[in-house]
Design a protein around this motif. Sequence first.
Motif, PDB file in Angstrom:
ATOM      1  N   LEU A   1      37.250  42.370  52.999  1.00 10.91           N
ATOM      2  CA  LEU A   1      37.635  40.972  52.832  1.00 10.91           C
ATOM      3  C   LEU A   1      38.655  40.564  53.895  1.00 10.91           C
ATOM      4  CD1 LEU A   1      37.804  40.403  48.981  1.00 10.91           C
ATOM      5  CD2 LEU A   1      36.200  39.440  50.599  1.00 10.91           C
ATOM      6  N   ILE A   2      39.240  41.548  54.590  1.00 10.09           N
ATOM      7  CA  ILE A   2      40.030  41.284  55.796  1.00 10.09           C
ATOM      8  C   ILE A   2      39.649  42.340  56.827  1.00 10.09           C
ATOM      9  CG2 ILE A   2      41.969  40.214  54.572  1.00 10.09           C
ATOM     10  CD1 ILE A   2      43.522  42.828  54.947  1.00 10.09           C
ATOM     11  N   ASP A   3      39.871  42.043  58.094  1.00 17.02           N
ATOM     12  CA  ASP A   3      39.538  42.972  59.174  1.00 17.02           C
ATOM     13  C   ASP A   3      40.576  44.091  59.269  1.00 17.02           C
ATOM     14  OD1 ASP A   3      37.358  41.413  59.842  1.00 17.02           O
ATOM     15  OD2 ASP A   3      38.538  40.191  61.252  1.00 17.02           O
ATOM     16  N   THR A   4      40.170  45.185  59.901  1.00 22.80           N
ATOM     17  CA  THR A   4      41.079  46.320  60.124  1.00 22.80           C
ATOM     18  C   THR A   4      42.289  45.894  60.944  1.00 22.80           C
ATOM     19  OG1 THR A   4      39.234  47.870  60.051  1.00 22.80           O
ATOM     20  CG2 THR A   4      41.269  48.661  61.064  1.00 22.80           C
TER      21      THR A   4
ATOM     22  N   LEU B   1      42.442  33.096  51.049  1.00 26.62           N
ATOM     23  CA  LEU B   1      43.007  34.437  50.924  1.00 26.62           C
ATOM     24  C   LEU B   1      43.898  34.760  52.126  1.00 26.62           C
ATOM     25  CD1 LEU B   1      43.189  37.167  49.449  1.00 26.62           C
ATOM     26  CD2 LEU B   1      41.118  37.865  50.688  1.00 26.62           C
ATOM     27  N   ASP B   2      43.417  34.446  53.327  1.00 26.28           N
ATOM     28  CA  ASP B   2      44.212  34.696  54.538  1.00 26.28           C
ATOM     29  C   ASP B   2      45.526  33.910  54.490  1.00 26.28           C
ATOM     30  OD1 ASP B   2      42.480  36.469  56.009  1.00 26.28           O
ATOM     31  OD2 ASP B   2      41.154  34.768  56.303  1.00 26.28           O
ATOM     32  N   THR B   3      45.453  32.701  54.019  1.00 27.34           N
ATOM     33  CA  THR B   3      46.661  31.868  53.938  1.00 27.34           C
ATOM     34  C   THR B   3      47.681  32.490  52.985  1.00 27.34           C
ATOM     35  OG1 THR B   3      45.389  29.855  54.408  1.00 27.34           O
ATOM     36  CG2 THR B   3      47.540  29.582  53.352  1.00 27.34           C
TER      37      THR B   3
ATOM     38  N   ILE C   1      44.113  37.882  44.182  1.00 27.66           N
ATOM     39  CA  ILE C   1      43.451  38.922  44.966  1.00 27.66           C
ATOM     40  C   ILE C   1      42.373  39.613  44.138  1.00 27.66           C
ATOM     41  CG2 ILE C   1      43.818  41.177  46.060  1.00 27.66           C
ATOM     42  CD1 ILE C   1      46.599  40.041  46.926  1.00 27.66           C
ATOM     43  N   ASN C   2      42.672  39.914  42.876  1.00 30.20           N
ATOM     44  CA  ASN C   2      41.685  40.543  41.992  1.00 30.20           C
ATOM     45  C   ASN C   2      40.455  39.663  41.816  1.00 30.20           C
ATOM     46  OD1 ASN C   2      42.737  43.067  41.373  1.00 30.20           O
ATOM     47  ND2 ASN C   2      44.014  42.294  39.716  1.00 30.20           N
ATOM     48  N   LEU C   3      40.664  38.359  41.665  1.00 24.90           N
ATOM     49  CA  LEU C   3      39.524  37.454  41.501  1.00 24.90           C
ATOM     50  C   LEU C   3      38.736  37.322  42.801  1.00 24.90           C
ATOM     51  CD1 LEU C   3      41.135  34.698  39.241  1.00 24.90           C
ATOM     52  CD2 LEU C   3      39.425  36.403  38.578  1.00 24.90           C
ATOM     53  N   ALA C   4      39.426  37.318  43.934  1.00 24.84           N
ATOM     54  CA  ALA C   4      38.732  37.289  45.222  1.00 24.84           C
ATOM     55  C   ALA C   4      37.855  38.534  45.389  1.00 24.84           C
ATOM     56  CB  ALA C   4      39.741  37.189  46.361  1.00 24.84           C
ATOM     57  N   LEU C   5      38.383  39.684  44.972  1.00 30.87           N
ATOM     58  CA  LEU C   5      37.596  40.926  45.018  1.00 30.87           C
ATOM     59  C   LEU C   5      36.434  40.867  44.036  1.00 30.87           C
ATOM     60  CD1 LEU C   5      40.597  43.410  45.147  1.00 30.87           C
ATOM     61  CD2 LEU C   5      38.790  43.284  46.883  1.00 30.87           C
TER      62      LEU C   5
ATOM     63  N   ASN D   1      34.019  38.568  45.378  1.00 29.79           N
ATOM     64  CA  ASN D   1      33.753  38.888  46.786  1.00 29.79           C
ATOM     65  C   ASN D   1      33.737  37.620  47.631  1.00 29.79           C
ATOM     66  OD1 ASN D   1      33.254  40.679  48.918  1.00 29.79           O
ATOM     67  ND2 ASN D   1      31.038  40.339  48.793  1.00 29.79           N
ATOM     68  N   ASN D   2      34.797  36.849  47.484  1.00 27.37           N
ATOM     69  CA  ASN D   2      34.843  35.534  48.128  1.00 27.37           C
ATOM     70  C   ASN D   2      36.286  35.228  48.529  1.00 27.37           C
ATOM     71  OD1 ASN D   2      34.795  32.828  48.855  1.00 27.37           O
ATOM     72  ND2 ASN D   2      33.463  32.213  47.170  1.00 27.37           N
ATOM     73  N   LYS D   3      36.509  35.025  49.829  1.00 30.05           N
ATOM     74  CA  LYS D   3      37.859  34.760  50.326  1.00 30.05           C
ATOM     75  C   LYS D   3      38.313  33.326  50.078  1.00 30.05           C
ATOM     76  CE  LYS D   3      38.880  36.344  54.408  1.00 30.05           C
ATOM     77  NZ  LYS D   3      38.860  36.710  55.853  1.00 30.05           N
ATOM     78  N   ASN D   4      37.382  32.468  49.656  1.00 25.92           N
ATOM     79  CA  ASN D   4      37.710  31.050  49.515  1.00 25.92           C
ATOM     80  C   ASN D   4      37.553  30.537  48.081  1.00 25.92           C
ATOM     81  OD1 ASN D   4      38.544  29.763  52.075  1.00 25.92           O
ATOM     82  ND2 ASN D   4      36.623  30.676  52.818  1.00 25.92           N
TER      83      ASN D   4
END
Length: 628
Positions: free
Chosen positions: A117-120, A130-132, A240-244, A247-250
Motif C-alpha cells: 500500500l506504500i512503496d519501499t 493514506l499517504d496524507t 490504517i486497518n480499514l485501508a488494509l 486494500n484501498n489507499k483512498n
Amino acid sequence: MLCKNTLSEELGISVATVNNWIKTKVIPPPEAGNCYTQKTFAYIINMVKSDQKLVGRLNSRANRTLQKKKALYYLGITNKERKKLLSNIVNDFENSKLSFDDGVLAVSFAILRSNKLIDTNWQINTASRLDTLLSEWLQKNANQNEVKNFYNQYEIPNFDDDILGAFYQSIQNISQKSSSGSYYTPAELLDDIKIPLDKTILDPCCGSGGILLNILTKAHDPTKIFARDIDEVALKICYINLALFFNNKNIIPNISKQDIILSSNEKFDYIVTNPPWGSKFTAQQKESLCKLYPNLETAEIFSIALYNATKMLKENSELYFFLPHSFLNVATHKKIRSYLFNGENKISIKLLGKVFKGVFSESILLHLKNNSVEKSVFIQNKNNNTYQLPLENITPPDYIVSAISKIEDALLIDKIYKTKFTTLKEDAIFSLGIVTGNNKKYLSEERVSKSEPIFRGKDIDKYKLLQPRYYLEFQPALYQQVAPAEYYQQEKIVYRFIGDKLVCALDKGGNLLLNSANLFISKKYPMETIVSLFNSDIYTFIFRKKFHSKKVLKSHLQSLPLPILSDETHQFIFDLYNKTFSEALSETFSEKNNLVLFQEKIDKIICNAFSIDEEQYNYIKSEIAFLS
C-alpha cells in the motif's frame, strides 16, 4: 497551590487514601484549605516514592494505576509465527530509542510496505488519503530516519488480525489500560452480529478498529462506516486497518475524535461497541458528569455511553453493547436500567462469562432493537439456550435483571418471587465494617488492655463467630471509615461481604467488624428468622442465581424475598434457634448433626412459604452442592 485531588492523581491513589494518610500522619496536612504549597507537594511526592513500604502499597493490586509492567496482547492472534513476530517487534521497540508514537508509526509503515500500500522507498506525499495521513504523522516526528530504519526490518503480511493494534496495546503499561478501561473484544463474540450492506454502522469506542474488522465484509461501503474514540493514535491505527482490510489507499470511512460521554445529534442504523468499564475519573470530573446526566445518577462511563448510544439510533435500528454482568443487578446502574426497560425496546442479553483477558468480572452482550414493544427480555446462556424473562419481573426501584444461565433456575426464581413477600428495603439499617487505613498499625494479634476483638469476614461462619485473630483499641476518630459506635454495640446480623453465598450470624455481643464484614439491624422482621433463612441453601440458591455476584451487596440483601410468616411460625423459629444454639454449649451437642436437623426444619418452612415442592428442593440442594 496544589490540592489533594492533584496529589491523589499524581500518586495514583484515591482522595480517601490521601485523607487517611493525613489523619494517620503519614503525610502532612494541607497548609491552606485542601491545598499544599508547591514545596510541600514536591516533598510529599519524593517522600512517598522513596519510602519502600509506601511504594509497596502503591504497587499493590489495589493501586494498579502505578504499575509499569508490560505484557503482550495478541488480540486474537493464534498463529505461532505471527505471535513470535509480534513479540520480536515489541522487544526491538523496547530496546530502541523510539518514542511511543514513533514506534506505532514505524510498525504502521512496515505493515503498509509489506502489503504494497506504500512503496519501499516511500517519501512524504499527498497522492492519497493514506499517504496524507502518514505524511502529516511523520512530519510531526523529529526522528524520521530512526522511524524508517526501524520499519525496514520487518515483513508483516496482512491477515486482517489487527497486529498493529496488538503492538499498540502491548507497548502500553498496565496503568494506561486500567485508567482507560479498554480491553480487546475476542472475535468469536462477534460472530452473530450481521450488518446489512446498505446500513450505517458506528463504533463509538473503536480503539484500533478490532470490532469493525470482525463484523464488516469486503462488500461493505466504507463511507457507511463510522468510528469514534478519544485516542488519536488508536484512530490512526483504525484508518490504517480499514485501508488494509479494503486494500484501498483512498477509502473514506468517517473517523473522528469524539468522546462517548458527550451527546451527539448523529443517527445510525447499527451501533456496536465495547465501551470502557470503570474508567478512572477525578472527583471533579465525576461531579461534572453527574450534573451533565442527572437522570442517570452515575458517573460510570458505560452507563453514559449506553444512554447516549440509544439517542443516536435511527428508528427501527439496533445496538450491541458489551457490558459487565454487574450492569444487570448493581444499584449503581438502576437508572439506566429503568430507562431501557421502560422504553419501547426489544432487549436480548447473552451471558458470556469471563471472556476478557485482564478482567475478573463476568460479561454480557446487550442487544437492543428500538421502536419495538416487547413484554419480555430474552436471555441466552453460553450454550445458546434462550428463555424469556417477563418485564413485569423487572420492577422498581432497582430494576434488577435476573439473567440466569439455566431455564430451570429462571422458572424457580420466578416462582419464588411471585409469592407474597416483604424485604429489608425499608426495614433494616445497614452499615459497613471498620476501615482502619493502616491495619498493621491498629490491629494486634494479642489482646491488651482497652482492646477488644474485631471480626473479619473469614471469622464469620454460619450462625456463629469464630475465634477472632485480631484485636483493636476502638478509637473511631483515627480510622478512615467507621460506622456509628452504637451500630456495633447492639444486637445485629453480621455477614461476609466477599463471597458467592450468604454466610451470616446473629451477634448479641456488641462486637467490632473489619471491612470484609458488614452488618445490618432489622427493625421489624425477627433477626433469628432472617439468619435462619439466609444461611439456608435455598437462599444461597436465590442469591447466586439472581445476582451472580462475588460480593454480597446491600442492594442484594434488600432485594431478597422474606416470606410472610405467621406470628406462631416466627415464635417457633425463635424458640428453635435459641434451643439449638444454647445446647451448643453442652458436652452432648453434636454441631454437625444438630445444625442439619435445625436447617431441615427451617428449609421445610421456607419450602411451604414459597410452594417449593420436593423435586425442586432436591434440585436446589444438588445445585448448591455442585457449585460449592
